[in-house]
Design a protein around this motif. Structure first.
Motif, PDB file in Angstrom:
ATOM      1  N   LEU A  92       2.836  -7.029   0.203  1.00 20.74           N
ATOM      2  CA  LEU A  92       2.218  -5.725  -0.017  1.00 20.74           C
ATOM      3  C   LEU A  92       1.041  -5.523   0.934  1.00 20.74           C
ATOM      4  O   LEU A  92       0.912  -4.479   1.586  1.00 20.74           O
ATOM      5  CB  LEU A  92       1.751  -5.626  -1.471  1.00 20.74           C
ATOM      6  N   ALA A  93       0.183  -6.533   1.047  1.00 19.74           N
ATOM      7  CA  ALA A  93      -1.015  -6.414   1.883  1.00 19.74           C
ATOM      8  C   ALA A  93      -0.690  -6.423   3.369  1.00 19.74           C
ATOM      9  O   ALA A  93      -1.436  -5.854   4.175  1.00 19.74           O
ATOM     10  CB  ALA A  93      -1.978  -7.556   1.559  1.00 19.74           C
ATOM     11  N   ALA A  94       0.427  -7.055   3.753  1.00 15.30           N
ATOM     12  CA  ALA A  94       0.814  -7.093   5.161  1.00 15.30           C
ATOM     13  C   ALA A  94       1.541  -5.822   5.594  1.00 15.30           C
ATOM     14  O   ALA A  94       1.346  -5.329   6.711  1.00 15.30           O
ATOM     15  CB  ALA A  94       1.703  -8.312   5.421  1.00 15.30           C
ATOM     16  N   ARG A  95       2.372  -5.273   4.713  1.00 12.63           N
ATOM     17  CA  ARG A  95       3.140  -4.083   5.073  1.00 12.63           C
ATOM     18  C   ARG A  95       2.323  -2.803   4.948  1.00 12.63           C
ATOM     19  O   ARG A  95       2.561  -1.846   5.695  1.00 12.63           O
ATOM     20  CB  ARG A  95       4.405  -3.996   4.216  1.00 12.63           C
ATOM     21  N   TRP A  96       1.383  -2.783   4.001  1.00 15.24           N
ATOM     22  CA  TRP A  96       0.559  -1.593   3.787  1.00 15.24           C
ATOM     23  C   TRP A  96      -0.923  -1.996   3.741  1.00 15.24           C
ATOM     24  O   TRP A  96      -1.580  -1.861   2.695  1.00 15.24           O
ATOM     25  CB  TRP A  96       0.972  -0.889   2.498  1.00 15.24           C
ATOM     26  N   PRO A  97      -1.448  -2.530   4.833  1.00 15.29           N
ATOM     27  CA  PRO A  97      -2.813  -3.083   4.801  1.00 15.29           C
ATOM     28  C   PRO A  97      -3.886  -2.076   4.397  1.00 15.29           C
ATOM     29  O   PRO A  97      -4.898  -2.461   3.801  1.00 15.29           O
ATOM     30  CB  PRO A  97      -3.029  -3.595   6.227  1.00 15.29           C
ATOM     31  N   ALA A  98      -3.670  -0.806   4.692  1.00 18.31           N
ATOM     32  CA  ALA A  98      -4.681   0.196   4.347  1.00 18.31           C
ATOM     33  C   ALA A  98      -4.792   0.405   2.837  1.00 18.31           C
ATOM     34  O   ALA A  98      -5.793   0.954   2.365  1.00 18.31           O
ATOM     35  CB  ALA A  98      -4.366   1.520   5.030  1.00 18.31           C
ATOM     36  N   ARG A  99      -3.792  -0.032   2.082  1.00 19.31           N
ATOM     37  CA  ARG A  99      -3.787   0.173   0.634  1.00 19.31           C
ATOM     38  C   ARG A  99      -4.456  -0.973  -0.132  1.00 19.31           C
ATOM     39  O   ARG A  99      -4.664  -0.860  -1.336  1.00 19.31           O
ATOM     40  CB  ARG A  99      -2.344   0.335   0.131  1.00 19.31           C
TER      41      ARG A  99
END
Length: 252
Positions: A92-99
């Protein structure tokens, strides 16, 4: 949504992703602490755990957790993820780091890990017991393996209930549905990251934490000399202090 989740409190959002030994109820000791400290706790059951049914089509755990954040109205969240759920948190943190504003990984699994002797022996024993239909023994094996010396009998019984429920849900569904695999690089994680490992856990998880600490751009590794695999349940007060300290520093 088919993903079961609940929300408590108000303030910055903290998404809690459970170990695959448990379900979202494993965070019962953390939710009041988070709410009391001014956070909004969102915790979800992965597919085939807790109140979330088994998938009936190819599924993507990380996308599921992003959908939970969207449904809960959270543009950005700190993510706290344990064991098998830690792999979901990383993705999750790698694919959508801005979230993801902060990432805490507790005795996390990681894609591509080659199991050590003890973990391989556990996997083989669990598989043999489940193939023989001995769910009670497989459940007892998990409780004995994954809880450290500070876990009391009530905690052991609680983990057994969660693990047994997961076995029952998963074994009742004979459909083989594949998990969608999306290539990602953990070095794309931009959130400050805390990697927690337990001295009484299988050694694989300390090695994984040390390896990820070297690969993630803003990470540190904190070994806990008292902990097994599930420190949030074994010594909740000590774990909660570590969690809140990290969130405050990580701008969770």
């Amino acid at each position: 949504m088919t993903i079961a989740y609940d929300v408590a409190g108000s303030g910055p959002t903290v998404l809690l992703i459970h170990s695959t030994v448990c379900d979202r109820r494993m965070w019962d000791p953390q939710v009041p602490a988070l709410v009391g400290a001014g956070y909004r706790a969102v915790r979800a059951d992965l597919r085939g755990f807790g109140e979330t049914p088994m998938p009936d089509r190819p599924y993507d755990n990380a996308r599921d957790m992003l959908d939970v954040l969207d449904d809960a109205g959270a543009d950005r969240a700190a993510v706290v993820a344990a064991s098998g759920g830690g792999r979901v948190g990383q993705e999750l943190a790698a694919r959508w780091p801005a979230r993801v504003s902060a990432l805490m990984l507790v005795n996390t699994a990681v894609d591509g890990h080659e199991p050590g002797e003890e973990l391989r022996a556990f996997d083989e024993r669990e598989e043999a017991l489940l193939e023989a239909g001995d769910v009670d023994a497989a459940t007892a094996l998990n409780v004995a393996t994954w809880l450290g010396p500070h876990a009391d009998e009530a905690t052991r019984a609680w983990v057994a209930r969660m693990q047994r429920h997961a076995f029952e849900v998963q074994l009742a569904d004979s459909a083989e549905v594949e998990r969608v695999r999306v290539a990602y690089d953990v070095s794309a994680v931009t959130a400050p990251t805390l990697l927690v490992s337990g001295a009484h856990d299988l050694p694989d998880f300390t090695r994984i934490a040390a390896g990820l600490a070297a690969r993630l751009p803003h990470a540190r590794h904190v070994p806990l000399d008292w902990a097994g695999h599930l420190p949030s349940l074994e010594r909740p007060e000590a774990f909660n202090a570590l969690l809140l300290d990290f969130l405050r520093g990580g701008d969770g």
